[in-house]
Design an enzyme around this catalytic site. Sequence first.
Site, PDB file in Angstrom:
ATOM      1  N   ALA A  14     -12.641 -20.389 -23.820  1.00  0.00           N
ATOM      2  CA  ALA A  14     -11.739 -19.320 -24.248  1.00  0.00           C
ATOM      3  C   ALA A  14     -10.924 -19.719 -25.471  1.00  0.00           C
ATOM      4  O   ALA A  14     -10.789 -18.946 -26.432  1.00  0.00           O
ATOM      5  CB  ALA A  14     -10.815 -18.936 -23.091  1.00  0.00           C
ATOM      6  N   GLU A  15     -10.376 -20.921 -25.450  1.00  0.00           N
ATOM      7  CA  GLU A  15      -9.475 -21.321 -26.534  1.00  0.00           C
ATOM      8  C   GLU A  15     -10.222 -21.559 -27.838  1.00  0.00           C
ATOM      9  O   GLU A  15      -9.762 -21.143 -28.911  1.00  0.00           O
ATOM     10  CB  GLU A  15      -8.690 -22.575 -26.125  1.00  0.00           C
TER      11      GLU A  15
ATOM     12  N   GLY B 145      -6.881  -0.879 -18.716  1.00  0.00           N
ATOM     13  CA  GLY B 145      -6.472   0.402 -18.154  1.00  0.00           C
ATOM     14  C   GLY B 145      -7.626   1.390 -18.226  1.00  0.00           C
ATOM     15  O   GLY B 145      -8.751   1.026 -18.593  1.00  0.00           O
TER      16      GLY B 145
ATOM     17  N   ASN C 107      -6.280 -15.521 -17.993  1.00  0.00           N
ATOM     18  CA  ASN C 107      -7.694 -15.824 -17.756  1.00  0.00           C
ATOM     19  C   ASN C 107      -7.930 -16.332 -16.333  1.00  0.00           C
ATOM     20  O   ASN C 107      -8.387 -17.465 -16.121  1.00  0.00           O
ATOM     21  CB  ASN C 107      -8.188 -16.866 -18.765  1.00  0.00           C
TER      22      ASN C 107
ATOM     23  N   GLY D 151     -16.776 -12.546 -23.913  1.00  0.00           N
ATOM     24  CA  GLY D 151     -16.145 -12.845 -25.193  1.00  0.00           C
ATOM     25  C   GLY D 151     -15.289 -11.721 -25.736  1.00  0.00           C
ATOM     26  O   GLY D 151     -14.573 -11.916 -26.724  1.00  0.00           O
TER      27      GLY D 151
ATOM     28  N   ARG E 223      -9.478 -17.430 -13.171  1.00  0.00           N
ATOM     29  CA  ARG E 223     -10.831 -17.859 -12.806  1.00  0.00           C
ATOM     30  C   ARG E 223     -10.805 -18.364 -11.362  1.00  0.00           C
ATOM     31  O   ARG E 223     -10.415 -19.503 -11.109  1.00  0.00           O
ATOM     32  CB  ARG E 223     -11.325 -18.969 -13.747  1.00  0.00           C
TER      33      ARG E 223
ATOM     34  N   ASP F 223     -11.545 -12.690 -25.578  1.00  0.00           N
ATOM     35  CA  ASP F 223     -11.183 -13.687 -26.589  1.00  0.00           C
ATOM     36  C   ASP F 223     -11.160 -13.059 -27.980  1.00  0.00           C
ATOM     37  O   ASP F 223     -10.312 -13.397 -28.811  1.00  0.00           O
ATOM     38  CB  ASP F 223     -12.168 -14.857 -26.554  1.00  0.00           C
TER      39      ASP F 223
ATOM     40  N   ARG G 114     -18.032 -28.763 -14.163  1.00  0.00           N
ATOM     41  CA  ARG G 114     -16.933 -29.253 -14.999  1.00  0.00           C
ATOM     42  C   ARG G 114     -15.993 -30.198 -14.253  1.00  0.00           C
ATOM     43  O   ARG G 114     -15.021 -30.662 -14.837  1.00  0.00           O
ATOM     44  CB  ARG G 114     -16.160 -28.071 -15.579  1.00  0.00           C
TER      45      ARG G 114
ATOM     46  N   ASN H 130     -13.027 -20.203 -28.625  1.00  0.00           N
ATOM     47  CA  ASN H 130     -13.473 -18.875 -29.067  1.00  0.00           C
ATOM     48  C   ASN H 130     -12.383 -18.189 -29.893  1.00  0.00           C
ATOM     49  O   ASN H 130     -12.650 -17.605 -30.949  1.00  0.00           O
ATOM     50  CB  ASN H 130     -13.812 -17.995 -27.865  1.00  0.00           C
TER      51      ASN H 130
END
Length: 320
Positions: A41-42, A231, A171, A259, A173, A262, A111, A44
Amino acid sequence: MQITSVQPEVVTFGESMGLFTAQDTRGLEYASTLHKSFGGAESNVAIGLARLGHRSGWCGWLGNDPLGQMIMKSIRGEGVDVSRAKLKEEMATGLMIRENLPGKSSVHYYRKLSAASYMTPSELDRDYIASAKILHVTGITAAISPSSLKTVQEAIQIAKDAGVKVSFDPNVRLKLWTIDEARPVLLSLAEQADYFLPGLDELKLLYDEENTERIFERLSALQAVSIVKGGPDLTYVLDDGRIDQVPYVKAEQVLDTVGAGDGFCAGFLAGLLQGKTPLEATKLGSLIGSMVIQAVGDWEALPTHAQVEAALNNIQHIER
């Protein structure tokens, strides 16, 4: 040895992983080929900002292995400053494998004990963060290990002490932790943010509340400008007691929704750097999110400044 680099406008850090995607819809068990890339995420968001013409820096940890080397070179090649990122000896780069089944997409993470999970506050470059305009962090980094959480908390403190704005995307998860574990941590981080960028579905989990009006009452108690995605075909902007609505930008085709969030974050932060109000920045984020879902990839479809300008001005590409 002193590290030199161009000072980024936005600094971020977190885990970027190797990404292998099954190339058919039979599921990973029966797939015969996998496509290699990376995602995080970061990183990206950092790539998205660089493509939009802004200086960004990514400070993650990777294993000094083929995947880590590929990721480092790729992020650097996109114009992101990686002078504070590290390739760690005798540590492994995290991995995610995606399979696209009929009607759904699933991700499998590998991970645990990755290089990024060993990040510590002591290795943060305080001056690097303090010289930025915005620090962008996510709840993913907070979830991967206790030391990574402490690193996020310390980075936020450094930013706040220096007057640097803090952007926070939760985010959520739930493959990394339970909602009961995530809730107090993420809500605490949201309280320290200047810009809070959750999805409406995430807020329902974090606040254990289905009523949108009551959720917005909780958000209004935060100091942050809250940008609520997800929304009914719109994004909500809560700023100083006011709630505005930004309709989604219609996509001509939807090929891959991965993506999009991001891309939205990158567009929103780019808008702020350009002097736009949060409402105006949200409109730019919505456009970029719409552009991202019209192609495949975690970051590959992030648009350049020229592509965004063409979309804003309805310029059609003609090749003869």
